[in-house]
Design a protein around this motif. Sequence first.
Motif, PDB file in Angstrom:
ATOM      1  N   ASN A  11       0.811  -1.209   0.000  1.00  0.00           N
ATOM      2  CA  ASN A  11       0.000   0.000   0.000  1.00  0.00           C
ATOM      3  C   ASN A  11       0.850   1.268   0.000  1.00  0.00           C
ATOM      4  O   ASN A  11       0.323   2.357  -0.091  1.00  0.00           O
ATOM      5  CB  ASN A  11      -0.950   0.012   1.201  1.00  0.00           C
ATOM      6  N   LYS A  12       2.144   1.109   0.151  1.00  0.00           N
ATOM      7  CA  LYS A  12       3.078   2.231   0.130  1.00  0.00           C
ATOM      8  C   LYS A  12       2.650   3.345   1.092  1.00  0.00           C
ATOM      9  O   LYS A  12       2.539   4.504   0.724  1.00  0.00           O
ATOM     10  CB  LYS A  12       3.234   2.764  -1.300  1.00  0.00           C
ATOM     11  N   ARG A  13       2.375   2.950   2.305  1.00  0.00           N
ATOM     12  CA  ARG A  13       1.969   3.913   3.325  1.00  0.00           C
ATOM     13  C   ARG A  13       3.109   4.865   3.655  1.00  0.00           C
ATOM     14  O   ARG A  13       4.266   4.503   3.685  1.00  0.00           O
ATOM     15  CB  ARG A  13       1.539   3.187   4.607  1.00  0.00           C
ATOM     16  N   TYR A  14       2.710   6.090   3.914  1.00  0.00           N
ATOM     17  CA  TYR A  14       3.671   7.102   4.305  1.00  0.00           C
ATOM     18  C   TYR A  14       4.076   6.835   5.741  1.00  0.00           C
ATOM     19  O   TYR A  14       3.233   6.694   6.613  1.00  0.00           O
ATOM     20  CB  TYR A  14       3.016   8.469   4.173  1.00  0.00           C
ATOM     21  N   GLN A  15       5.329   6.771   6.014  1.00  0.00           N
ATOM     22  CA  GLN A  15       5.798   6.436   7.346  1.00  0.00           C
ATOM     23  C   GLN A  15       6.092   7.690   8.155  1.00  0.00           C
ATOM     24  O   GLN A  15       6.532   8.703   7.624  1.00  0.00           O
ATOM     25  CB  GLN A  15       7.060   5.592   7.254  1.00  0.00           C
ATOM     26  N   LEU A  16       5.861   7.573   9.441  1.00  0.00           N
ATOM     27  CA  LEU A  16       6.172   8.662  10.356  1.00  0.00           C
ATOM     28  C   LEU A  16       7.624   9.092  10.198  1.00  0.00           C
ATOM     29  O   LEU A  16       7.932  10.281  10.129  1.00  0.00           O
ATOM     30  CB  LEU A  16       5.905   8.222  11.803  1.00  0.00           C
ATOM     31  N   GLU A  17       8.491   8.116  10.098  1.00  0.00           N
ATOM     32  CA  GLU A  17       9.920   8.419   9.973  1.00  0.00           C
ATOM     33  C   GLU A  17      10.207   9.228   8.707  1.00  0.00           C
ATOM     34  O   GLU A  17      10.994  10.170   8.740  1.00  0.00           O
ATOM     35  CB  GLU A  17      10.716   7.124   9.972  1.00  0.00           C
ATOM     36  N   GLN A  18       9.563   8.892   7.610  1.00  0.00           N
ATOM     37  CA  GLN A  18       9.744   9.641   6.368  1.00  0.00           C
ATOM     38  C   GLN A  18       9.258  11.076   6.530  1.00  0.00           C
ATOM     39  O   GLN A  18       9.893  12.008   6.059  1.00  0.00           O
ATOM     40  CB  GLN A  18       8.976   8.985   5.216  1.00  0.00           C
ATOM     41  N   TRP A  19       8.128  11.231   7.172  1.00  0.00           N
ATOM     42  CA  TRP A  19       7.546  12.550   7.369  1.00  0.00           C
ATOM     43  C   TRP A  19       8.466  13.414   8.225  1.00  0.00           C
ATOM     44  O   TRP A  19       8.754  14.550   7.875  1.00  0.00           O
ATOM     45  CB  TRP A  19       6.163  12.409   8.000  1.00  0.00           C
ATOM     46  N   LEU A  20       8.939  12.853   9.336  1.00  0.00           N
ATOM     47  CA  LEU A  20       9.847  13.604  10.203  1.00  0.00           C
ATOM     48  C   LEU A  20      11.149  13.925   9.479  1.00  0.00           C
ATOM     49  O   LEU A  20      11.707  15.017   9.648  1.00  0.00           O
ATOM     50  CB  LEU A  20      10.127  12.828  11.495  1.00  0.00           C
ATOM     51  N   SER A  21      11.609  12.997   8.679  1.00  0.00           N
ATOM     52  CA  SER A  21      12.831  13.227   7.909  1.00  0.00           C
ATOM     53  C   SER A  21      12.637  14.377   6.931  1.00  0.00           C
ATOM     54  O   SER A  21      13.515  15.239   6.781  1.00  0.00           O
ATOM     55  CB  SER A  21      13.225  11.948   7.181  1.00  0.00           C
ATOM     56  N   LYS A  22      11.507  14.396   6.268  1.00  0.00           N
ATOM     57  CA  LYS A  22      11.181  15.474   5.330  1.00  0.00           C
ATOM     58  C   LYS A  22      11.215  16.833   6.040  1.00  0.00           C
ATOM     59  O   LYS A  22      11.665  17.826   5.481  1.00  0.00           O
ATOM     60  CB  LYS A  22       9.806  15.229   4.717  1.00  0.00           C
ATOM     61  N   LEU A  23      10.786  16.832   7.282  1.00  0.00           N
ATOM     62  CA  LEU A  23      10.768  18.074   8.068  1.00  0.00           C
ATOM     63  C   LEU A  23      12.109  18.373   8.735  1.00  0.00           C
ATOM     64  O   LEU A  23      12.244  19.411   9.387  1.00  0.00           O
ATOM     65  CB  LEU A  23       9.696  17.990   9.170  1.00  0.00           C
ATOM     66  N   LYS A  24      13.038  17.438   8.607  1.00  0.00           N
ATOM     67  CA  LYS A  24      14.329  17.530   9.302  1.00  0.00           C
ATOM     68  C   LYS A  24      14.121  17.585  10.819  1.00  0.00           C
ATOM     69  O   LYS A  24      14.751  18.340  11.539  1.00  0.00           O
ATOM     70  CB  LYS A  24      15.142  18.733   8.811  1.00  0.00           C
ATOM     71  N   MET A  25      13.206  16.714  11.263  1.00  0.00           N
ATOM     72  CA  MET A  25      12.847  16.629  12.683  1.00  0.00           C
ATOM     73  C   MET A  25      13.023  15.206  13.200  1.00  0.00           C
ATOM     74  O   MET A  25      12.330  14.778  14.127  1.00  0.00           O
ATOM     75  CB  MET A  25      11.393  17.077  12.894  1.00  0.00           C
ATOM     76  N   ASN A  26      13.957  14.459  12.620  1.00  0.00           N
ATOM     77  CA  ASN A  26      14.202  13.079  13.048  1.00  0.00           C
ATOM     78  C   ASN A  26      14.517  12.976  14.531  1.00  0.00           C
ATOM     79  O   ASN A  26      14.293  11.934  15.141  1.00  0.00           O
ATOM     80  CB  ASN A  26      15.344  12.458  12.249  1.00  0.00           C
TER      81      ASN A  26
END
Length: 179
Positions: free
Chosen positions: A107-122
């Motif tokens: 389903n290629k779900r968007y992951q929390l980790e990807q989202w935080l990475s995109k925001l540079k908030m890892n």
Amino acid sequence: KEINLICYYDNFIEKKIYNLDKLIYNLKNGICNITKKDIEKLGITKSGHIYRIITKMEIDSEKISNKISFIIFGELNKDANILKNSVYYCCGCCSIQNQSKYYNENNKRYQLEQWLSKLKMNKYKNNFIKNGFDMFEYFILQMFSSIPIDENILKDDIEIKNVKDRDFILLQINKDIKY
């Protein structure tokens, strides 16, 4: 089970809550509301899980449109049981097979980790997961609930102390829900 929190089943049973139909009916008809404190009385302590339970009850009671759930999850079911067949990652509180997978890769779900990475908030990843905000879809879906993510939830429940970081995350959440 529908929201990947089967680990709390016994909490409900211990409090003699065997069926949520009457509660859902009462929520739907404005007879009662459900609060964070109500869920905490069941012995559930992770804020993200508490909010996930409340959000699910609001979906079932039609306080949150099934269309919004469909947009976020992309799995419309004829009886509006949107989350019935979900196989997503849980924070590890549940003893479900394949816990190591974040989401169903098909389903290629968007992951929390990807989202935080995109925001540079890892740096906040562990804060989110530790406090039960482990599934991006529920995090976004919560924005449509009676308890949307706000400054206080980011500060107190997810433990993000930096005001600028909280403001930036809130800005991005609001952009994402519009998208």
